[in-house]
Design an enzyme around this catalytic site. Structure first.
Site, mmCIF file in Angstrom:
data_model
loop_
_atom_site.group_PDB
_atom_site.id
_atom_site.type_symbol
_atom_site.label_atom_id
_atom_site.label_comp_id
_atom_site.label_asym_id
_atom_site.label_seq_id
_atom_site.Cartn_x
_atom_site.Cartn_y
_atom_site.Cartn_z
ATOM 1 N N TYR A 1 0.824 -1.204 0.000
ATOM 2 C CA TYR A 1 0.000 0.000 0.000
ATOM 3 C C TYR A 1 0.863 1.261 0.000
ATOM 4 C CZ TYR A 1 -3.179 3.716 1.314
ATOM 5 O OH TYR A 1 -3.880 4.887 1.327
ATOM 6 N N GLY B 1 -6.611 4.852 -0.677
ATOM 7 C CA GLY B 1 -7.956 4.883 -0.124
ATOM 8 C C GLY B 1 -8.799 3.755 -0.663
ATOM 9 N N HIS C 1 -5.641 15.768 -5.060
ATOM 10 C CA HIS C 1 -5.981 16.079 -3.674
ATOM 11 C C HIS C 1 -5.842 17.575 -3.366
ATOM 12 C CE1 HIS C 1 -6.069 11.842 -3.314
ATOM 13 N NE2 HIS C 1 -5.964 11.775 -2.007
ATOM 14 N N ASN D 1 -0.192 13.025 4.235
ATOM 15 C CA ASN D 1 -0.939 12.209 5.186
ATOM 16 C C ASN D 1 -0.568 12.538 6.621
ATOM 17 O OD1 ASN D 1 -2.602 10.156 6.067
ATOM 18 N ND2 ASN D 1 -1.849 8.710 4.531
ATOM 19 N N ARG E 1 -16.068 37.594 41.899
ATOM 20 C CA ARG E 1 -15.577 36.701 42.949
ATOM 21 C C ARG E 1 -15.046 35.374 42.387
ATOM 22 N NH1 ARG E 1 -19.751 34.023 46.696
ATOM 23 N NH2 ARG E 1 -21.017 35.679 45.782
#
Length: 515
Positions: free
Chosen positions: A56, A63, A86, A199, A288
């Protein structure tokens, strides 16, 4: 700032490194151990690329398209194509400092030797940073999983000499022209390199680190303005006593109370409960409980810093080259750890802005301000005083409440349901940047109102630190009490005074360093 060179090695980076490169344009340099580690990891990738079995990111698609084995003749094209396809962002350009942080943090991961890119790719990225070339990155395009894909792709496109970028002088030009003008050769990507450039969680992490840097200053500023408001309202400093905060030992609460006490030291305005027309037993919550609210935000900030530190020490990529030579897929690119704290900080910032606005409103209301004129006006009725300054502050607070709605609870599946749960961390980071900007303005309005109110307490002597803050603010061109005038320039100057750290500098000249 000292423009020392930031050396990027295999062990990650520090938040100070990110700030130096992103905001102050410090030069970067790759260490010898980083160059060696990258070369060794590249040897592993080259060996895998030569084998017939698909790996891969090396010899497959990406993807939902990871099932296709890609032959050697198409792999360079594959890496170029993933960057081009992309780089699909839309909307306004994001800020230069964000893009520089994004690139530097990706360079930090490349230098880890876990991504498998050649040293030349990292050298080119360092050269682009050092040349002051800033890729055009757009507001929309990242779902925060697999990391900040579109923003990082626009940066990678510049390394390839494609698309547009901003030169060091701010001029927009084709990236190829800018690279050539600085003697930088475009990168020709090989196996896995396009994927390794895209990535990571670098955009959301960079924005987290810069937000933490800004919020540290704003929490100190808010302690100062809370102290000024307490003083202007003739409140009591007894609630700030360390023994009270020791019995509820949240660290940030103790720090905020101690800061306020140091600002109020020597004040002649505090504790006049029985000397006005509306005697009190105790102050309102917005006065306060200031240390409790600001303190909880400080503790949130510290947790966010822990998360940022862990992420800075990480090598976020998929797949990664492990020390034993294995190349493994993983889910470390998921932005959830960063997204959660980005959202948490937006919530804390909104509450800090909200309590500051309540104190401002109290200063302007004659029924609750213990003797101050309505709206701090010189001639109420003829003059409106700071009435509309509080409207502006309230509008900012309302917007901050909307920005506090978490982005990280949303998820829209993508990549044909392969990426079926995403972090939305980029969106969380973008809205936090806006929230921090608004918080600065809200604190500036409280400062403007509180300093005017203190000056209107005739016959009572403010704390030396308060006088220092008022004097520096007036020297910065922000006017004091008087008849109505065009307020926007005063508010803008007060905003710059807070934003640039001048308020803290003025007060610390009296108190010493505040925490």
């Amino acid at each position: 700032m000292d423009m020392h060179t930031v050396v990027v090695g295999t062990a990650g980076a520090t938040a100070a490194d990110v700030i130096a490169v992103a905001r102050h344009r410090a030069p970067v340099e790759l260490s010898q151990d980083a160059l060696r580690a990258m070369a060794e990891a590249r040897d592993v990738v080259d060996a895998l690329a030569a084998k017939p079995e698909p790996v891969y990111g090396v010899s497959t698609g990406f993807g939902a398209l990871a099932t296709r084995h890609i032959g050697q003749d198409l792999r360079a094209r594959l890496q170029r194509n993933i960057v081009r396809s992309h780089a699909a962002g839309m909307g306004p350009r994001v800020e230069r400092e964000v893009v520089r942080a994004l690139m530097f943090l990706r360079l930090k991961t490349l230098a880890s030797g876990r991504t498998g890119v050649r040293p030349d790719v990292a050298r080119t990225m360092a050269a682009v940073l050092n040349a002051g070339i800033t890729p055009v990155v757009h507001e929309f395009g990242s779902l925060g999983c697999s990391g900040d894909l579109a923003p990082l792709s626009h940066c990678a496109l510049t390394l390839m000499g494609e698309g547009d970028a901003e030169g060091p002088d701010g001029t927009l030009a084709p990236a190829a022209e800018l690279l050539a003008a600085h003697g930088i050769a475009p990168v020709e990507l090989r196996e896995k390199e396009g994927l390794a450039l895209l990535n990571g969680t670098d955009g959301m992490l960079g924005m987290l680190i810069m937000a933490i840097d800004d919020l540290r200053r704003l929490y100190i500023s808010a302690d100062i303005t809370a102290a000024l408001s307490l003083e202007a309202l003739l409140g009591t400093a007894k609630v700030l006593a360390p023994e009270l905060h020791a019995i509820r030992p949240h660290p940030g609460q103790g720090v905020s109370a101690a800061n306020m006490l140091r600002v109020l030291a020597g004040s002649g305005l505090t504790g006049h409960f029985q000397q006005d027309e509306a005697p009190r037993v105790q102050d309102a919550y917005s006065v306060r409980c200031a240390p409790q609210v600001a303190g909880a935000g400080r503790d949130t900030l510290e947790y966010a810093s822990v998360v940022a530190g862990r992420e800075l020490a990480s090598a976020v990529d998929n797949p990664v080259v492990l020390p034993d030579g294995r190349v493994e897929s993983n889910g470390n690119f998921h932005g959830a750890p960063v997204a959660y704290v980005l959202d948490f900080l937006a919530i804390a910032a909104a509450d800090l802005g909200s309590i500051a606005e309540r104190r401002t409103d109290r200063l302007l209301d004659k029924n609750r301000s213990h003797g101050l004129p309505p709206f701090l006006a010189e001639d109420p009725g003829v003059d409106s005083g700071l009435m509309i300054a509080q409207y502006t502050q309230a509008a900012l607070v309302s917007e901050m409440k909307r920005l506090a709605v978490p982005a990280s609870v949303d998820s829209i599946p993508s990549s044909a349901m392969q990426e079926d749960h995403v972090s939305m961390g980029w969106s969380a980071a973008r809205k936090l940047r806006t929230a921090v900007d608004h918080l600065t303005r809200i604190i500036a309005v409280e400062l403007y109102a509180a300093t005017r109110a203190v000056e209107l307490r005739a016959g009572l002597t403010p704390a030396p630190a308060s006088l220092a803050a008022i004097g520096a603010l007036r020297d910065a061109g922000v006017q004091g009490p008087g008849p109505d005038r065009f307020l926007a320039p005063d508010l803008a100057a007060a905003d710059a005074f807070v934003r640039e750290g001048a308020l803290i500098e003025a007060v610390e000249a009296v108190t010493g360093p505040l925490a």
